[in-house]
Design a protein around this motif. Sequence first.
Motif, mmCIF file in Angstrom:
data_model
loop_
_atom_site.group_PDB
_atom_site.id
_atom_site.type_symbol
_atom_site.label_atom_id
_atom_site.label_comp_id
_atom_site.label_asym_id
_atom_site.label_seq_id
_atom_site.Cartn_x
_atom_site.Cartn_y
_atom_site.Cartn_z
ATOM 1 N N VAL A 117 11.061 1.178 7.318
ATOM 2 C CA VAL A 117 9.906 0.632 8.033
ATOM 3 C C VAL A 117 8.801 0.385 7.009
ATOM 4 C CG1 VAL A 117 8.142 1.048 9.785
ATOM 5 C CG2 VAL A 117 10.490 1.840 10.153
ATOM 6 N N ALA A 118 8.502 -0.864 6.749
ATOM 7 C CA ALA A 118 7.463 -1.213 5.785
ATOM 8 C C ALA A 118 6.079 -0.951 6.373
ATOM 9 C CB ALA A 118 7.585 -2.680 5.388
ATOM 10 N N VAL A 119 5.150 -0.525 5.536
ATOM 11 C CA VAL A 119 3.772 -0.264 5.964
ATOM 12 C C VAL A 119 2.906 -1.485 5.668
ATOM 13 C CG1 VAL A 119 1.712 1.128 5.541
ATOM 14 C CG2 VAL A 119 3.948 2.227 5.646
ATOM 15 N N MET A 120 2.181 -1.943 6.673
ATOM 16 C CA MET A 120 1.254 -3.050 6.475
ATOM 17 C C MET A 120 -0.109 -2.498 6.056
ATOM 18 S SD MET A 120 3.040 -5.785 7.175
ATOM 19 C CE MET A 120 4.321 -4.847 6.301
ATOM 20 N N PRO A 121 -0.751 -3.088 5.059
ATOM 21 C CA PRO A 121 -2.066 -2.581 4.638
ATOM 22 C C PRO A 121 -3.096 -2.753 5.746
ATOM 23 C CG PRO A 121 -1.595 -4.702 3.609
ATOM 24 C CD PRO A 121 -0.329 -4.265 4.282
#
Length: 393
Positions: free
Chosen positions: A122-126
């Motif tokens: 799960v990629a983290v969005m800034p």
Amino acid sequence: MPAKLRDKAPKVVKLASGGDAVAIGDSEPAPLGLQLTGDLKYSEIRTKGLSFAEKRPGTGDPAQRIAEMDKDGNDAELLYAAVVATSLRKIKDPAVLKEIARAYNAWLSDYCSYAPDRLLGVAVMPPTNAQDAVEELERVAKLPGLHAAQLLSFPNGGDWGTYGDEPFWAAANEIGLCITAHHNFGGEDKGKSHPLPGTKDKALQLEGAVDLSHFAWLLTCDLPMPTIPILTIEQLFLGGVLDRYPKLRFHFAETGIGWLPYWLEQMDDRFNRHRHWAGVKLARKPSEYVRSHVTFSFQEDHAGVALRHAIGIDNICWASDFPHSVSDWPYSREVRERQFKGVPDSERLKIEALNLAVQLGIMTRQEKEKQAGAPRQGNVQMLKVAARNERRG
């Protein structure tokens, strides 16, 4: 991290009181404790004092992770940022936020490459602004092993949706990556949920003679709390986001599901009661938006499972929460057997795996229905209740 920002990167520090903590910049270090409770008895769980040197379950390399999944009876896991994601919201420098997210996502893609069919990143969005979030979404969509994008706030960086989020929703709608959150990504406090006067972006609006935040609060049925994403979801359909971008898919993790039947029923009722004086028109009932776009995960929730059809059998997903304090590693098989006793195999398979696979875009709804209807292969292993009772202390 770029060399000039490397001193702002997350790092492990020793606490004077003992144990490790993760520190980011000048933010208060987050101690290791409730995040790493795998195999501990309830009487042994503590909020700090643990260290990475102990090689606790859930802190190792991908090979260790796969072995731990096998021990717990899990074929695949959706991997969320934990300590780092919690600390990111405390950082004020947008450049640091953006680079930490980029570095973490690159690391996670590499981590998942060890077993891409089992480790789902799960990629983290800034949480800075919509443009940064769009750029990172487009970048991670091309990285192997990443199956969802985690929002820590609305794309604009705040707790309330605005029209400044439109570029992100458009990109997510086109790319097809599932948007997810640990608990929530929008403000759940009535007094702070609407943008303050003078903010850059215009708040989402709905047709009618009433403010969106006021009408949304009527539909919360007095349920909001930080772990329940009610106001977040209501902003999405009341503000027209789900009508403008119909392919968006959302998954809210660790929310539990026992509250959903009450909210979905009461929300539709209150909408019917209040839509006339408010002049609010929607293309669908509020509950239909939820069931068409959103899934929720839970650990042990017998009330929710009993009411699964009132929620929507396609909208709920079991999760282990390993290695956090709600997890029952390595006794998840037993937890599932107790919780799903009497649940038909086809429904159980959806809840344990297939619903999330569809939400992540790994399979289609048609493929899910075909697989759910197939004969179950083999017998589900039954574990002794004594194992769980021993952990309860």
